[in-house]
Design a protein around this motif. Sequence first.
Motif, PDB file in Angstrom:
ATOM      1  N   GLU A   1       0.824  -1.207   0.000  1.00  0.00           N
ATOM      2  CA  GLU A   1       0.000   0.000   0.000  1.00  0.00           C
ATOM      3  C   GLU A   1       0.858   1.257   0.000  1.00  0.00           C
ATOM      4  O   GLU A   1       0.512   2.268  -0.615  1.00  0.00           O
ATOM      5  CB  GLU A   1      -0.933  -0.003   1.208  1.00  0.00           C
ATOM      6  CG  GLU A   1      -2.055  -1.020   1.106  1.00  0.00           C
ATOM      7  CD  GLU A   1      -3.010  -0.954   2.270  1.00  0.00           C
ATOM      8  OE1 GLU A   1      -4.183  -1.312   2.089  1.00  0.00           O
ATOM      9  OE2 GLU A   1      -2.581  -0.536   3.368  1.00  0.00           O
ATOM     10  N   VAL A   2       1.994   1.203   0.698  1.00  0.00           N
ATOM     11  CA  VAL A   2       2.898   2.360   0.718  1.00  0.00           C
ATOM     12  C   VAL A   2       3.441   2.630  -0.679  1.00  0.00           C
ATOM     13  O   VAL A   2       3.497   3.774  -1.145  1.00  0.00           O
ATOM     14  CB  VAL A   2       4.047   2.129   1.714  1.00  0.00           C
ATOM     15  CG1 VAL A   2       5.136   3.185   1.541  1.00  0.00           C
ATOM     16  CG2 VAL A   2       3.521   2.154   3.143  1.00  0.00           C
ATOM     17  N   LEU A   3       3.823   1.566  -1.381  1.00  0.00           N
ATOM     18  CA  LEU A   3       4.440   1.722  -2.699  1.00  0.00           C
ATOM     19  C   LEU A   3       3.422   2.065  -3.783  1.00  0.00           C
ATOM     20  O   LEU A   3       3.679   2.912  -4.637  1.00  0.00           O
ATOM     21  CB  LEU A   3       5.187   0.439  -3.076  1.00  0.00           C
ATOM     22  CG  LEU A   3       6.439   0.118  -2.251  1.00  0.00           C
ATOM     23  CD1 LEU A   3       6.991  -1.247  -2.637  1.00  0.00           C
ATOM     24  CD2 LEU A   3       7.508   1.194  -2.449  1.00  0.00           C
TER      25      LEU A   3
ATOM     26  N   LEU B   1      -0.202   2.685  -3.258  1.00  0.00           N
ATOM     27  CA  LEU B   1      -1.312   3.572  -2.902  1.00  0.00           C
ATOM     28  C   LEU B   1      -0.866   4.762  -2.068  1.00  0.00           C
ATOM     29  O   LEU B   1      -1.687   5.510  -1.554  1.00  0.00           O
ATOM     30  CB  LEU B   1      -2.395   2.784  -2.153  1.00  0.00           C
ATOM     31  CG  LEU B   1      -2.952   1.562  -2.890  1.00  0.00           C
ATOM     32  CD1 LEU B   1      -3.985   0.839  -2.046  1.00  0.00           C
ATOM     33  CD2 LEU B   1      -3.552   1.973  -4.231  1.00  0.00           C
ATOM     34  N   HIS B   2       0.463   4.899  -1.889  1.00  0.00           N
ATOM     35  CA  HIS B   2       1.059   6.049  -1.208  1.00  0.00           C
ATOM     36  C   HIS B   2       0.595   6.209   0.239  1.00  0.00           C
ATOM     37  O   HIS B   2       0.407   7.319   0.727  1.00  0.00           O
ATOM     38  CB  HIS B   2       0.778   7.336  -1.993  1.00  0.00           C
ATOM     39  CG  HIS B   2       1.139   7.243  -3.451  1.00  0.00           C
ATOM     40  ND1 HIS B   2       2.438   7.113  -3.881  1.00  0.00           N
ATOM     41  CD2 HIS B   2       0.366   7.218  -4.563  1.00  0.00           C
ATOM     42  CE1 HIS B   2       2.451   7.033  -5.212  1.00  0.00           C
ATOM     43  NE2 HIS B   2       1.211   7.100  -5.651  1.00  0.00           N
ATOM     44  N   GLN B   3       0.402   5.093   0.905  1.00  0.00           N
ATOM     45  CA  GLN B   3       0.044   5.143   2.321  1.00  0.00           C
ATOM     46  C   GLN B   3       1.293   5.401   3.155  1.00  0.00           C
ATOM     47  O   GLN B   3       2.364   4.888   2.856  1.00  0.00           O
ATOM     48  CB  GLN B   3      -0.603   3.816   2.760  1.00  0.00           C
ATOM     49  CG  GLN B   3      -1.035   3.810   4.211  1.00  0.00           C
ATOM     50  CD  GLN B   3      -1.896   2.602   4.540  1.00  0.00           C
ATOM     51  OE1 GLN B   3      -2.674   2.151   3.713  1.00  0.00           O
ATOM     52  NE2 GLN B   3      -1.742   2.081   5.745  1.00  0.00           N
ATOM     53  N   ARG B   4       1.141   6.195   4.222  1.00  0.00           N
ATOM     54  CA  ARG B   4       2.276   6.553   5.061  1.00  0.00           C
ATOM     55  C   ARG B   4       2.366   5.630   6.275  1.00  0.00           C
ATOM     56  O   ARG B   4       1.357   5.242   6.852  1.00  0.00           O
ATOM     57  CB  ARG B   4       2.164   8.003   5.533  1.00  0.00           C
ATOM     58  CG  ARG B   4       2.295   9.011   4.413  1.00  0.00           C
ATOM     59  CD  ARG B   4       2.217  10.425   4.950  1.00  0.00           C
ATOM     60  NE  ARG B   4       2.370  11.406   3.891  1.00  0.00           N
ATOM     61  CZ  ARG B   4       3.533  11.853   3.448  1.00  0.00           C
ATOM     62  NH1 ARG B   4       4.660  11.412   3.983  1.00  0.00           N
ATOM     63  NH2 ARG B   4       3.592  12.749   2.491  1.00  0.00           N
TER      64      ARG B   4
END
Length: 293
Positions: free
Chosen positions: A117-119, A121-124
């Motif tokens: 998701e970080v990679l 969907l840009h989730q932090r």
Amino acid sequence: MVPLSPGVGFSLAAAVVWGTYIFVLKRFFSRYPGTVLTVVINAVAVAWYLPVAVTRVRAAGLPDATAVGASQLAVVVGTVVTSAVAFLVFLRALDAGEVSYVAPISKIVPVFVLPIEVLLLHQRLTPLQVVGVVVATLAVYVANYRTGSLLDPLRKAATARPAQLALLSAVCYAISDVGKRLALQELGIQPELWVPTLLLGVLVVVLPLAAREWVSVRADLPKFVAAGGGVALGEHVTALAFQQVPASIASPIINTQAIVAVVLGGVVLRERAFATRLVAAGLAVCGVGLIAL
């Protein structure tokens, strides 16, 4: 504290259903090839679920075929394929190892969901989520620990076939979970339409492999009927959970199925190192809980 909303209730129900299903697979179906098992159980599950799909799918909510693009189709197809691969690899892990050993390792799915998701969907990442990754990874260490050097569990997780397969299944399930989230939330597919689509899709993907190693299931047909009903129920409550609460809440709760599988494996099958593996399952649950915060 997470309120006991209907979505949380569906998540808890899914955890119980899938945890029991893991135990049932090991207890009653270990002699069947994973491909044959998948095809027959999914076919029965579709038959169980058809009345629900026919009566509850809304025509107004059906996707317009002309509006479906390549990216939307890729999400659906990719989710189906990775779900099939994840289940087959998990079955091989169960064949190679004990339920109470494999389950805690294979159910650290959110540990892999978060980086995806970080990679994509840009989730932090929050500090608590980082701690959650560490705790859930520690569960793999504990599940592999016996006695001796503190490095022995790490060596075993890297070299033992059951551990390798369990970890691979967790990665595949993580990819499919992200796909399910996209399908049910971003694409807005109705749960009652998504469930048979997923079950039939996995069946189609696995069928050519099953045909090459087909064996008769007639002797255990009542067991397959019961297992198929369990899968239909599990997929339904899972879809409802993801529809009603955020994935960050539903996924960790659903993956507490490892606790159910470990308890059943230890109590009913009297598998070894039960206490240690129960601790590992508890750590996995705590880890994915922190990831969800």
